[in-house]
Scaffold this active site. Structure first.
Site, short mmCIF file in Angstrom:
data_model
loop_
_atom_site.label_atom_id
_atom_site.label_comp_id
_atom_site.label_asym_id
_atom_site.label_seq_id
_atom_site.Cartn_x
_atom_site.Cartn_y
_atom_site.Cartn_z
N PHE A 83 50.74 89.09 56.71
CA PHE A 83 51.16 89.93 57.84
C PHE A 83 52.61 89.69 58.24
O PHE A 83 53.11 90.32 59.19
CB PHE A 83 50.25 89.68 59.05
CG PHE A 83 50.18 88.21 59.48
CD1 PHE A 83 51.18 87.66 60.26
CD2 PHE A 83 49.13 87.42 59.08
CE1 PHE A 83 51.13 86.32 60.64
CE2 PHE A 83 49.06 86.08 59.46
CZ PHE A 83 50.07 85.53 60.24
N LYS A 101 55.47 91.40 74.45
CA LYS A 101 55.95 91.94 73.18
C LYS A 101 56.27 93.45 73.29
O LYS A 101 55.87 94.10 74.26
CB LYS A 101 54.90 91.68 72.09
CG LYS A 101 54.71 90.19 71.78
CD LYS A 101 53.74 89.99 70.61
CE LYS A 101 53.55 88.52 70.29
NZ LYS A 101 52.63 88.32 69.13
N HIS A 122 52.96 86.72 73.66
CA HIS A 122 53.07 85.44 72.94
C HIS A 122 52.98 84.33 73.97
O HIS A 122 53.43 84.48 75.11
CB HIS A 122 54.42 85.35 72.22
CG HIS A 122 54.71 83.97 71.71
ND1 HIS A 122 54.21 83.50 70.52
CD2 HIS A 122 55.40 82.94 72.26
CE1 HIS A 122 54.59 82.24 70.35
NE2 HIS A 122 55.32 81.88 71.40
N ARG A 155 44.98 90.36 75.64
CA ARG A 155 44.91 90.99 74.32
C ARG A 155 43.67 91.86 74.19
O ARG A 155 43.72 92.92 73.55
CB ARG A 155 44.95 89.91 73.24
CG ARG A 155 46.35 89.33 73.07
CD ARG A 155 46.35 88.03 72.31
NE ARG A 155 47.68 87.66 71.83
CZ ARG A 155 47.95 86.50 71.25
NH1 ARG A 155 47.00 85.60 71.08
NH2 ARG A 155 49.16 86.23 70.84
N GLU A 199 60.55 76.74 71.66
CA GLU A 199 60.62 78.19 71.91
C GLU A 199 61.45 78.52 73.15
O GLU A 199 62.14 79.54 73.18
CB GLU A 199 59.20 78.75 72.03
CG GLU A 199 58.46 78.69 70.70
CD GLU A 199 56.99 79.06 70.78
OE1 GLU A 199 56.33 79.05 69.73
OE2 GLU A 199 56.49 79.36 71.89
N TYR A 250 59.43 83.22 63.66
CA TYR A 250 58.12 83.15 63.02
C TYR A 250 58.18 82.55 61.62
O TYR A 250 57.30 82.82 60.79
CB TYR A 250 57.47 84.53 62.99
CG TYR A 250 56.85 84.93 64.32
CD1 TYR A 250 55.80 84.18 64.86
CD2 TYR A 250 57.29 86.03 65.04
CE1 TYR A 250 55.21 84.53 66.07
CE2 TYR A 250 56.71 86.38 66.27
CZ TYR A 250 55.66 85.63 66.76
OH TYR A 250 55.08 85.97 67.96
N ASN A 310 49.92 92.59 69.41
CA ASN A 310 48.92 91.98 70.29
C ASN A 310 49.47 91.57 71.66
O ASN A 310 49.02 90.60 72.27
CB ASN A 310 48.23 90.81 69.58
CG ASN A 310 49.20 89.70 69.22
OD1 ASN A 310 50.38 89.81 69.50
ND2 ASN A 310 48.70 88.63 68.62
P1 DAT Z 1 49.37 83.35 68.37
O1 DAT Z 1 50.34 84.46 68.64
O2 DAT Z 1 48.05 83.56 69.04
O3 DAT Z 1 49.95 81.99 68.62
P2 DAT Z 1 49.75 82.88 65.51
O4 DAT Z 1 50.82 81.89 65.88
O5 DAT Z 1 48.70 82.43 64.55
O6 DAT Z 1 49.00 83.44 66.80
O7 DAT Z 1 50.41 84.18 64.87
C1 DAT Z 1 51.62 84.68 65.36
C2 DAT Z 1 51.54 86.19 65.39
O8 DAT Z 1 51.37 86.70 64.07
C3 DAT Z 1 50.35 86.76 66.16
O9 DAT Z 1 50.57 86.81 67.55
C4 DAT Z 1 50.22 88.12 65.54
C5 DAT Z 1 50.55 87.85 64.09
N1 DAT Z 1 49.31 87.59 63.33
C6 DAT Z 1 48.66 86.41 63.22
N2 DAT Z 1 47.56 86.52 62.48
C7 DAT Z 1 47.52 87.81 62.08
C8 DAT Z 1 46.62 88.58 61.26
N3 DAT Z 1 45.54 88.02 60.70
N4 DAT Z 1 46.89 89.88 61.08
C9 DAT Z 1 47.98 90.46 61.63
N5 DAT Z 1 48.87 89.80 62.39
C10 DAT Z 1 48.64 88.50 62.61
MG MG Z 2 51.42 80.89 67.63
#
Ligand code: DAT
Ligand code: MG
Length: 182
Positions: free
Chosen positions: A69, A20, A130, A117, A141, A61, A127
């Site tokens: 968020f 990222k 991905h 991370r 994806e 997303y 973070n």
């Molecule tokens: P991942 O990237 O581990 O698959 P995810 O699909 O639940 O996680 O979320 C996608 C992205 O959204 C994640 O990499 C960062 C952001 N995100 C998720 N939960 C968050 C939170 N509680 N606060 C801030 N950003 C968040």
């Molecule tokens: Mg995810």
């Protein structure tokens, strides 16, 4: 660098990994992550830089639209260059996610400080990486980033070659390729 045949005896799985904008902005972190990919026996099938528009982030997303968020996430993902990889390995999806660690950086720092991370993440949004979370999302994806790449055809035609043949790492292109026999 050749990956020998015995280490590649199990069927290869594809996943999409993305470095990222927070990590691409730091060349040393980017380099470290690329090395981690190689050290963990992933075969780099594709690698490309991307710069997203806001609409690309929103589309990718979409499942998170409405979450608190979401806007922050969309803006961050279109804030600078990213690097996307199609990676192959046995159990690639699970393995890459394990290397990344928990989604939330503040949790990762405590529970899994040696993960990507945990080591490099800045905030829960910024973070670092991905990774696809299922076979279905990996298909979707990979198509999103590499529309000309056909996962089904690769699995049918290329997977057996990458698994049983000699695989060569091209340090200039920074991807793997099949070595020409003889
Ligand atoms: P991942 O990237 O581990 O698959 P995810 O699909 O639940 O996680 O979320 C996608 C992205 O959204 C994640 O990499 C960062 C952001 N995100 C998720 N939960 C968050 C939170 N509680 N606060 C801030 N950003 C968040
Ligand atoms: Mg995810």
């Amino acid at each position: 660098m050749f990956i020998s045949v015995p280490r590649l005896c199990r069927v290869l799985q594809l996943t999409l990994a993305v470095i990222k904008p927070d990590a691409v902005a730091h060349p040393l972190i980017l380099e470290t992550l690329h090395e981690k990919i190689l050290e963990n026996n992933f075969i780099i099938i594709r690698r490309q830089d991307f710069i997203w528009k806001k609409e690309d982030s929103e589309m990718f997303y979409a499942e998170h639209s409405g979450r608190f968020f979401y806007q922050r996430l969309v803006e961050f993902m279109s804030s600078g260059p990213m690097q996307a990889y199609v990676l192959a390995r046995d159990d690639a999806i699970r393995h890459w996610r394990e290397m990344m660690g928990p989604t939330k950086v503040f949790r990762a720092r405590h529970t899994s400080p040696d993960t990507i991370r945990g080591r490099f993440g800045l905030t829960d949004t910024r973070n670092t990486t991905h990774g696809s979370d299922s076979l279905e999302s990996a298909h979707k994806e990979i198509k999103f980033f590499f529309p000309d790449f056909c996962v089904d055809r690769w699995m049918e035609e290329e997977e057996p070659l990458y698994r049983t043949g000699k695989v060569y790492y091209d340090p200039l292109k920074m991807i793997h390729a099949l070595s020409i026999p003889g």
